[in-house]
Motif scaffolding. Sequence first.
Motif, PDB file in Angstrom:
ATOM      1  N   LYS A 140       0.837  -1.206   0.000  1.00 38.98           N
ATOM      2  CA  LYS A 140       0.000   0.000   0.000  1.00 38.98           C
ATOM      3  C   LYS A 140       0.861   1.241   0.000  1.00 38.98           C
ATOM      4  O   LYS A 140       0.600   2.191  -0.755  1.00 38.98           O
ATOM      5  CB  LYS A 140      -0.927   0.002   1.220  1.00 38.98           C
ATOM      6  CG  LYS A 140      -1.947   1.143   1.222  1.00 38.98           C
ATOM      7  CD  LYS A 140      -2.882   1.039   0.034  1.00 38.98           C
ATOM      8  CE  LYS A 140      -3.969   2.101   0.070  1.00 38.98           C
ATOM      9  NZ  LYS A 140      -4.861   2.010  -1.108  1.00 38.98           N
ATOM     10  N   TRP A 141       1.909   1.253   0.846  1.00 40.96           N
ATOM     11  CA  TRP A 141       2.746   2.452   0.858  1.00 40.96           C
ATOM     12  C   TRP A 141       3.500   2.615  -0.460  1.00 40.96           C
ATOM     13  O   TRP A 141       3.683   3.730  -0.949  1.00 40.96           O
ATOM     14  CB  TRP A 141       3.725   2.474   2.028  1.00 40.96           C
ATOM     15  CG  TRP A 141       4.529   3.740   1.941  1.00 40.96           C
ATOM     16  CD1 TRP A 141       5.830   3.879   1.588  1.00 40.96           C
ATOM     17  CD2 TRP A 141       4.004   5.065   2.076  1.00 40.96           C
ATOM     18  NE1 TRP A 141       6.168   5.199   1.517  1.00 40.96           N
ATOM     19  CE2 TRP A 141       5.069   5.951   1.816  1.00 40.96           C
ATOM     20  CE3 TRP A 141       2.755   5.579   2.398  1.00 40.96           C
ATOM     21  CZ2 TRP A 141       4.909   7.341   1.864  1.00 40.96           C
ATOM     22  CZ3 TRP A 141       2.587   6.950   2.452  1.00 40.96           C
ATOM     23  CH2 TRP A 141       3.664   7.819   2.188  1.00 40.96           C
ATOM     24  N   GLU A 142       3.951   1.527  -1.042  1.00 44.31           N
ATOM     25  CA  GLU A 142       4.641   1.613  -2.324  1.00 44.31           C
ATOM     26  C   GLU A 142       3.710   2.181  -3.394  1.00 44.31           C
ATOM     27  O   GLU A 142       4.139   2.958  -4.255  1.00 44.31           O
ATOM     28  CB  GLU A 142       5.146   0.228  -2.732  1.00 44.31           C
ATOM     29  CG  GLU A 142       6.347  -0.241  -1.905  1.00 44.31           C
ATOM     30  CD  GLU A 142       6.605  -1.728  -1.995  1.00 44.31           C
ATOM     31  OE1 GLU A 142       5.928  -2.389  -2.826  1.00 44.31           O
ATOM     32  OE2 GLU A 142       7.458  -2.236  -1.239  1.00 44.31           O
ATOM     33  N   GLU A 143       2.436   1.812  -3.330  1.00 48.82           N
ATOM     34  CA  GLU A 143       1.443   2.368  -4.255  1.00 48.82           C
ATOM     35  C   GLU A 143       1.292   3.878  -4.045  1.00 48.82           C
ATOM     36  O   GLU A 143       1.332   4.655  -5.014  1.00 48.82           O
ATOM     37  CB  GLU A 143       0.089   1.685  -4.033  1.00 48.82           C
ATOM     38  CG  GLU A 143      -1.065   2.281  -4.825  1.00 48.82           C
ATOM     39  CD  GLU A 143      -2.410   1.809  -4.315  1.00 48.82           C
ATOM     40  OE1 GLU A 143      -3.397   2.575  -4.432  1.00 48.82           O
ATOM     41  OE2 GLU A 143      -2.498   0.683  -3.784  1.00 48.82           O
ATOM     42  N   ILE A 144       1.138   4.281  -2.793  1.00 43.08           N
ATOM     43  CA  ILE A 144       0.995   5.707  -2.475  1.00 43.08           C
ATOM     44  C   ILE A 144       2.260   6.461  -2.846  1.00 43.08           C
ATOM     45  O   ILE A 144       2.216   7.560  -3.417  1.00 43.08           O
ATOM     46  CB  ILE A 144       0.687   5.901  -0.978  1.00 43.08           C
ATOM     47  CG1 ILE A 144      -0.656   5.261  -0.602  1.00 43.08           C
ATOM     48  CG2 ILE A 144       0.671   7.384  -0.613  1.00 43.08           C
ATOM     49  CD1 ILE A 144      -1.843   5.846  -1.303  1.00 43.08           C
ATOM     50  N   SER A 145       3.400   5.867  -2.539  1.00 42.36           N
ATOM     51  CA  SER A 145       4.683   6.511  -2.824  1.00 42.36           C
ATOM     52  C   SER A 145       4.832   6.796  -4.321  1.00 42.36           C
ATOM     53  O   SER A 145       5.286   7.875  -4.728  1.00 42.36           O
ATOM     54  CB  SER A 145       5.829   5.623  -2.338  1.00 42.36           C
ATOM     55  OG  SER A 145       7.080   6.207  -2.624  1.00 42.36           O
ATOM     56  N   GLY A 146       4.440   5.830  -5.148  1.00 40.75           N
ATOM     57  CA  GLY A 146       4.521   6.037  -6.597  1.00 40.75           C
ATOM     58  C   GLY A 146       3.640   7.185  -7.056  1.00 40.75           C
ATOM     59  O   GLY A 146       4.045   8.004  -7.898  1.00 40.75           O
ATOM     60  N   VAL A 217      -3.735  12.766  -2.576  1.00 38.15           N
ATOM     61  CA  VAL A 217      -3.902  11.570  -3.402  1.00 38.15           C
ATOM     62  C   VAL A 217      -5.097  10.741  -2.950  1.00 38.15           C
ATOM     63  O   VAL A 217      -5.908  10.288  -3.760  1.00 38.15           O
ATOM     64  CB  VAL A 217      -2.617  10.710  -3.367  1.00 38.15           C
ATOM     65  CG1 VAL A 217      -2.886   9.307  -3.907  1.00 38.15           C
ATOM     66  CG2 VAL A 217      -1.520  11.366  -4.189  1.00 38.15           C
ATOM     67  N   VAL A 218      -5.225  10.547  -1.623  1.00 32.57           N
ATOM     68  CA  VAL A 218      -6.288   9.675  -1.114  1.00 32.57           C
ATOM     69  C   VAL A 218      -7.554  10.450  -0.763  1.00 32.57           C
ATOM     70  O   VAL A 218      -8.574   9.847  -0.408  1.00 32.57           O
ATOM     71  CB  VAL A 218      -5.805   8.882   0.123  1.00 32.57           C
ATOM     72  CG1 VAL A 218      -4.600   8.025  -0.241  1.00 32.57           C
ATOM     73  CG2 VAL A 218      -5.475   9.807   1.289  1.00 32.57           C
ATOM     74  N   ASP A 219      -7.479  11.786  -0.862  1.00 32.69           N
ATOM     75  CA  ASP A 219      -8.623  12.648  -0.563  1.00 32.69           C
ATOM     76  C   ASP A 219      -9.185  12.348   0.830  1.00 32.69           C
ATOM     77  O   ASP A 219     -10.373  12.135   1.023  1.00 32.69           O
ATOM     78  CB  ASP A 219      -9.722  12.466  -1.615  1.00 32.69           C
ATOM     79  CG  ASP A 219     -10.790  13.566  -1.529  1.00 32.69           C
ATOM     80  OD1 ASP A 219     -10.467  14.656  -1.013  1.00 32.69           O
ATOM     81  OD2 ASP A 219     -11.930  13.333  -1.971  1.00 32.69           O
TER      82      ASP A 219
END
Length: 244
Positions: A140-146, A217-219
């Motif tokens: 999940k963090w890797e997704e957000i980080s990208g 990003v995640v609003d």
Amino acid sequence: MKKKKHEPHVAHYVTMSIFLVEGSLDRALTFIRELPIEPTAAFWKALLGACRMHKNMELGAYAAERVFELDPSDSGPHVLLSNIYASARRWGDVSKVRKMMKDSGVKKEPACSWVEIENTVHTFMSNDDAHLQRDEIHRKWEEISGKIKEMGYVPDTSHVLLFVDEHEREVKLQYHSEKLALAFALLNTPPSSTIRIKKNIRVCGDCHSAIKFASKVVDREIIVRDTNRFHHFRDGSCSCGDYW
């Protein structure tokens, strides 16, 4: 004229905050020196934090010395000064600060962050791999980080106080405790709910920047409570104005 040893009035802190938000570090220093009362460690810590933000090494070292005199047991200012030196690649000075901490018996408290979900507290350390959802959390963090990198987020590797190559420094940054706590909360809370994270020490500058981007990003509204203050992240900005 001898200064009185009274508690600072809220107006003193407000004025100081205005100078720091404006980036007027010299004006902030003059304001502290001309206070009619003895400035507390809080004033010097605020100035030190602003020096870290603006990479003012000379003034930062001066502010740190004042903090060491007034609050010698607090490890936070030592870490901030180390960060200032590390960002300038002054590794010799980083080592001196570490030696100062060792000689003075000042120990850096291990950083941890936690979130409470359904009456259960979930605690994370940096590079934590003990949680049952560790694989999902990391993905999940890797997704957000990208996504936040696409928006302009650039990892601030000066927050890694190790003399290693740039890639390894960035890897170590990615799994700080507040980032893992955020990823876990995103996986386990309703999409529109407010996320609340607590941290036992000052939130790191890189994580602060990353969470600002992530809130957009995640609003979601993300509230992080560290030892200095509440940080209300929303739509890419923070209530602290980047000074804490």
